[in-house]
Design a protein around this motif. Structure first.
Motif, PDB file in Angstrom:
ATOM      1  N   GLY A 195     -22.301 -31.343  34.566  1.00  0.00           N
ATOM      2  CA  GLY A 195     -22.008 -29.959  34.903  1.00  0.00           C
ATOM      3  C   GLY A 195     -20.619 -29.483  34.524  1.00  0.00           C
ATOM      4  O   GLY A 195     -20.276 -28.338  34.795  1.00  0.00           O
ATOM      5  N   ILE A 196     -19.786 -30.335  33.919  1.00  0.00           N
ATOM      6  CA  ILE A 196     -18.424 -29.918  33.552  1.00  0.00           C
ATOM      7  C   ILE A 196     -18.176 -30.189  32.068  1.00  0.00           C
ATOM      8  O   ILE A 196     -18.752 -31.113  31.484  1.00  0.00           O
ATOM      9  N   PRO A 197     -17.307 -29.381  31.433  1.00  0.00           N
ATOM     10  CA  PRO A 197     -16.986 -29.610  30.023  1.00  0.00           C
ATOM     11  C   PRO A 197     -16.048 -30.804  29.831  1.00  0.00           C
ATOM     12  O   PRO A 197     -15.285 -31.169  30.727  1.00  0.00           O
ATOM     13  N   LEU A 198     -16.111 -31.377  28.641  1.00  0.00           N
ATOM     14  CA  LEU A 198     -15.209 -32.449  28.240  1.00  0.00           C
ATOM     15  C   LEU A 198     -14.331 -31.963  27.100  1.00  0.00           C
ATOM     16  O   LEU A 198     -14.791 -31.253  26.209  1.00  0.00           O
ATOM     17  N   SER A 199     -13.066 -32.358  27.115  1.00  0.00           N
ATOM     18  CA  SER A 199     -12.108 -31.971  26.087  1.00  0.00           C
ATOM     19  C   SER A 199     -11.373 -33.206  25.582  1.00  0.00           C
ATOM     20  O   SER A 199     -11.579 -34.313  26.088  1.00  0.00           O
ATOM     21  N   ILE A 200     -10.509 -33.008  24.589  1.00  0.00           N
ATOM     22  CA  ILE A 200      -9.820 -34.125  23.934  1.00  0.00           C
ATOM     23  C   ILE A 200      -8.316 -33.892  23.953  1.00  0.00           C
ATOM     24  O   ILE A 200      -7.843 -32.790  23.661  1.00  0.00           O
ATOM     25  N   LEU A 201      -7.572 -34.942  24.302  1.00  0.00           N
ATOM     26  CA  LEU A 201      -6.112 -34.953  24.209  1.00  0.00           C
ATOM     27  C   LEU A 201      -5.714 -35.905  23.084  1.00  0.00           C
ATOM     28  O   LEU A 201      -6.094 -37.078  23.097  1.00  0.00           O
ATOM     29  N   ASP A 202      -4.938 -35.401  22.128  1.00  0.00           N
ATOM     30  CA  ASP A 202      -4.569 -36.176  20.946  1.00  0.00           C
ATOM     31  C   ASP A 202      -3.049 -36.241  20.840  1.00  0.00           C
ATOM     32  O   ASP A 202      -2.371 -35.219  20.926  1.00  0.00           O
ATOM     33  N   LEU A 203      -2.525 -37.455  20.657  1.00  0.00           N
ATOM     34  CA  LEU A 203      -1.089 -37.626  20.429  1.00  0.00           C
ATOM     35  C   LEU A 203      -0.758 -37.795  18.948  1.00  0.00           C
ATOM     36  O   LEU A 203       0.398 -38.008  18.592  1.00  0.00           O
ATOM     37  N   ALA A 204      -1.791 -37.702  18.085  1.00  0.00           N
ATOM     38  CA  ALA A 204      -1.595 -37.922  16.648  1.00  0.00           C
ATOM     39  C   ALA A 204      -0.845 -39.236  16.416  1.00  0.00           C
ATOM     40  O   ALA A 204       0.237 -39.274  15.833  1.00  0.00           O
ATOM     41  N   TRP A 245      -6.451 -30.590  22.552  1.00  0.00           N
ATOM     42  CA  TRP A 245      -5.038 -30.391  22.866  1.00  0.00           C
ATOM     43  C   TRP A 245      -4.182 -31.477  22.217  1.00  0.00           C
ATOM     44  O   TRP A 245      -4.596 -32.627  22.073  1.00  0.00           O
ATOM     45  N   LEU A 246      -2.971 -31.095  21.877  1.00  0.00           N
ATOM     46  CA  LEU A 246      -1.976 -32.010  21.326  1.00  0.00           C
ATOM     47  C   LEU A 246      -0.750 -32.031  22.225  1.00  0.00           C
ATOM     48  O   LEU A 246      -0.388 -31.015  22.822  1.00  0.00           O
ATOM     49  N   ALA A 247      -0.112 -33.208  22.309  1.00  0.00           N
ATOM     50  CA  ALA A 247       0.969 -33.412  23.276  1.00  0.00           C
ATOM     51  C   ALA A 247       2.321 -33.527  22.581  1.00  0.00           C
ATOM     52  O   ALA A 247       2.444 -34.168  21.542  1.00  0.00           O
ATOM     53  N   GLU A 248       3.338 -32.913  23.183  1.00  0.00           N
ATOM     54  CA  GLU A 248       4.699 -32.980  22.658  1.00  0.00           C
ATOM     55  C   GLU A 248       5.391 -34.265  23.110  1.00  0.00           C
ATOM     56  O   GLU A 248       5.530 -34.521  24.304  1.00  0.00           O
ATOM     57  N   HIS A 249       5.807 -35.066  22.138  1.00  0.00           N
ATOM     58  CA  HIS A 249       6.641 -36.243  22.398  1.00  0.00           C
ATOM     59  C   HIS A 249       7.692 -36.323  21.303  1.00  0.00           C
ATOM     60  O   HIS A 249       7.494 -35.813  20.193  1.00  0.00           O
ATOM     61  N   HIS A 250       8.806 -36.981  21.599  1.00  0.00           N
ATOM     62  CA  HIS A 250       9.912 -37.052  20.646  1.00  0.00           C
ATOM     63  C   HIS A 250      10.475 -38.468  20.573  1.00  0.00           C
ATOM     64  O   HIS A 250      10.370 -39.242  21.526  1.00  0.00           O
ATOM     65  N   ASN A 251      11.058 -38.774  19.414  1.00  0.00           N
ATOM     66  CA  ASN A 251      11.745 -40.046  19.191  1.00  0.00           C
ATOM     67  C   ASN A 251      10.823 -41.238  19.400  1.00  0.00           C
ATOM     68  O   ASN A 251      11.241 -42.287  19.888  1.00  0.00           O
ATOM     69  N   MET A 252       9.559 -41.068  19.036  1.00  0.00           N
ATOM     70  CA  MET A 252       8.582 -42.146  19.168  1.00  0.00           C
ATOM     71  C   MET A 252       7.940 -42.398  17.802  1.00  0.00           C
ATOM     72  O   MET A 252       7.199 -41.544  17.301  1.00  0.00           O
TER      73      MET A 252
END
Length: 338
Positions: free
Chosen positions: A11-20, A51-58
């Motif tokens: 009954g709920i949608p599924l989504s994707i989180l990507d850190l590339a 969705w894509l996530a902000e990360h730095h120096n990794m």
């Protein structure tokens, strides 16, 4: 308003989180190609948002220039929602974010989400390089959110306005791994996404805070909580556990302060950690928001997680080294959705 695509799980949608993720021996260009390919498949399979996530120096994460990658993925897809999970607002002037996401919304109307976090997305030295000060540790996040919303509101009498951005309806989400953003989301009547994939110990407390304190707004009439899940699916439990050793190595590297690219899976994960580290990884891996296994195992554990959290949506992160295996993991999820 929150628009949902067609296919759902329980009954709920599924989504994707990507850190590339940047694989060992690879480069950012290949990571972006993989992200586009996964997003295109996800769109065909019926996932709700990407969705894509902000990360730095990794060195193992390529999603630092988050808004640029969002535009790239949106350009190569048709109707799946694309957004940030999230943009770390204290790293940026709110006006710049309003302009960036106003631009994205103008290019891809009705498809862009703006998820906001208050962490630096890296270490303190990098936070200073981004912010030019360490005086702000996220305490002024509520004021920054209000300033950002003001730019989107586009009051004609304001001296400073965002073009593009003013008057545009870009859905804002607040992201968090504690009760802070849960409380703020509730007070502002905004959708809330909790990082249960890496902070499971605070999950139920944050949900309780959000639901108990929610105030309806013009954006949202009732609470809407999306929960993060680390999920690795394969055709057998054994293969999924093998693929998960990449994610476990990443967790270990973070604990040890090692800056590496994303590692391939290994046959004997016990050879790379101490007993203390093994216990720490085991605790993380046994969280209900970490799901590893065959289609049957994944379906059962997902159902248990939804029943426990009463989530309105799940956002899935799959730390898998091989691109084809990562596609297969999400394909299994799409089959479960059917």
């Amino acid at each position: 308003m929150i628009r949902e695509r067609a296919k759902h799980f329980s009954g709920i949608p599924l989504s994707i989180l990507d850190l590339a993720m940047i694989n060992e021996g690879s480069h950012a260009g290949q990571s972006f190609k993989n992200s586009v390919d996964l997003a295109q498949h996800a769109e065909d399979w019926g996932f709700n948002r990407y969705w894509l996530a902000e990360h730095h120096n990794m060195p193992g994460v390529a999603s630092s220039a988050t808004s640029i990658i969002i535009g790239h993925v949106a350009q190569e897809t048709k109707d799946i929602r694309v957004g940030s999970g999230g943009v770390m607002l204290p790293n940026h002037a709110p006006l710049v974010i309003a302009e960036q996401f106003g631009t994205l919304d103008a290019m891809y109307p009705g498809r862009i989400d703006l998820g906001l976090g208050r962490a630096p997305g890296s270490d303190q030295a990098t936070a200073y390089a981004l912010r030019r000060t360490l005086q702000s540790g996220g305490e002024d996040f509520p004021q920054q959110v209000e300033e950002l919303r003001m730019y989107f509101a586009g009051n004609p009498t304001d001296r400073v306005r965002a073009f593009p951005g003013a008057g545009q309806n870009v859905p804002i989400w607040l992201l968090g791994s504690s009760g802070f953003s849960a409380q703020l989301s509730a007070e502002l009547g905004l959708p809330f996404s909790f990082a249960s994939h890496f902070a499971p110990q605070f999950m139920m407390q944050a949900l309780q805070i959000y639901h108990q304190n929610f105030r309806p707004s013009k954006d949202l009439q009732k609470p809407y909580a999306m929960m993060g899940v680390n999920l690795i699916a394969a055709d057998t439990d054994e293969k999924a556990q093998y693929l998960a050793t990449s994610m476990q190595q990443q967790f270990l590297n973070i604990r040890q302060g090692k800056m590496t690219q994303f590692n391939p899976p290994i046959e004997d994960i016990h050879a790379v950690w101490s007993p203390f580290e093994q216990e720490a990884v085991a605790q993380q891996s046994q969280a209900p928001s970490v799901i590893i296994g065959s289609p049957e195992t994944v379906k059962r554990k997902l159902e248990e997680f939804v029943e426990m959290t009463k989530a309105d949506e799940l956002i899935i992160s799959s730390g898998i080294f091989d691109h084809e295996e990562r596609l297969r993991s999400y394909e299994i999820l799409s089959e479960i959705m059917k």
